[in-house]
Design an enzyme around this catalytic site. Structure first.
Site, mmCIF file in Angstrom:
data_model
loop_
_atom_site.group_PDB
_atom_site.id
_atom_site.type_symbol
_atom_site.label_atom_id
_atom_site.label_comp_id
_atom_site.label_asym_id
_atom_site.label_seq_id
_atom_site.Cartn_x
_atom_site.Cartn_y
_atom_site.Cartn_z
ATOM 1 N N CYS A 23 4.543 0.664 -7.952
ATOM 2 C CA CYS A 23 5.247 -0.609 -8.056
ATOM 3 C C CYS A 23 4.635 -1.447 -9.174
ATOM 4 O O CYS A 23 4.073 -2.516 -8.926
ATOM 5 C CB CYS A 23 5.156 -1.381 -6.745
ATOM 6 S SG CYS A 23 5.934 -0.555 -5.361
ATOM 7 N N CYS A 80 0.867 -1.162 0.000
ATOM 8 C CA CYS A 80 0.000 0.000 0.000
ATOM 9 C C CYS A 80 0.910 1.221 0.000
ATOM 10 O O CYS A 80 2.138 1.080 -0.001
ATOM 11 C CB CYS A 80 -0.892 -0.030 1.242
ATOM 12 S SG CYS A 80 -2.367 0.981 1.100
ATOM 13 N N CYS A 117 -3.992 -0.669 -2.930
ATOM 14 C CA CYS A 117 -4.403 0.692 -3.285
ATOM 15 C C CYS A 117 -3.849 1.023 -4.665
ATOM 16 O O CYS A 117 -2.835 0.473 -5.086
ATOM 17 C CB CYS A 117 -3.942 1.712 -2.246
ATOM 18 S SG CYS A 117 -2.180 2.029 -2.195
#
Length: 141
Positions: free
Chosen positions: A88, A8, A81
């Site tokens: 990433c 996240c 998220c």
């Protein structure tokens, strides 16, 4: 035992709840750790409260940076998220990457009870969806 990394942005709410839920629900089958692309440096008190309500031990939970896990092998990586998924887009470790976004309960507004209701709702969505996702992953891996 299989390993999963939950990513996240802040690693203070959603990914922390996912880590605790997976480690409780799939104990002995999966081991979860969580991290953030921009760690908040703390675990949100209402995320801790939401986990405690369903019997998840929260002692020792820390907000961690994804960089500390780059050289570790994982069977799966789950972004929870959109920001982490964008930050990433490619995981340099092993493992299949899944994107399962959830609303950020830290952005909830209203009375303390209304905000806590949002934390519970996100917790319950994670509790329902992520263990099932990992069990499907195990069945196809």
């Amino acid at each position: 035992m299989k390993r999963v990394l939950i990513l996240c942005t802040g690693n203070s709410c959603r990914s922390q709840m996912a880590e605790g839920i997976i480690n409780q629900a799939l104990a002995g089958e999966w081991s979860a750790v969580s991290a953030g692309t921009e760690p908040a440096g703390y675990v949100h008190p209402q995320a801790l409260e939401a986990m405690a309500e369903i019997g998840i031990a929260t002692d020792g939970m820390l907000s961690k940076h994804v960089g500390q896990f780059v050289d570790q092998p994982f069977d799966a990586v789950v972004t929870v998220c959109d920001s982490a998924a964008e930050s990433c887009p490619m995981w340099f470790g092993m493992g299949k990457v899944y994107h399962q976004p959830y609303f950020d309960p830290a952005k909830a507004q209203g009375t303390p009870d209304e905000v806590m209701a949002v934390f519970r709702q996100v917790r319950d969505q994670i509790r329902e969806e992520l263990p099932a996702l990992l069990q499907r992953h195990s069945a196809t891996a």
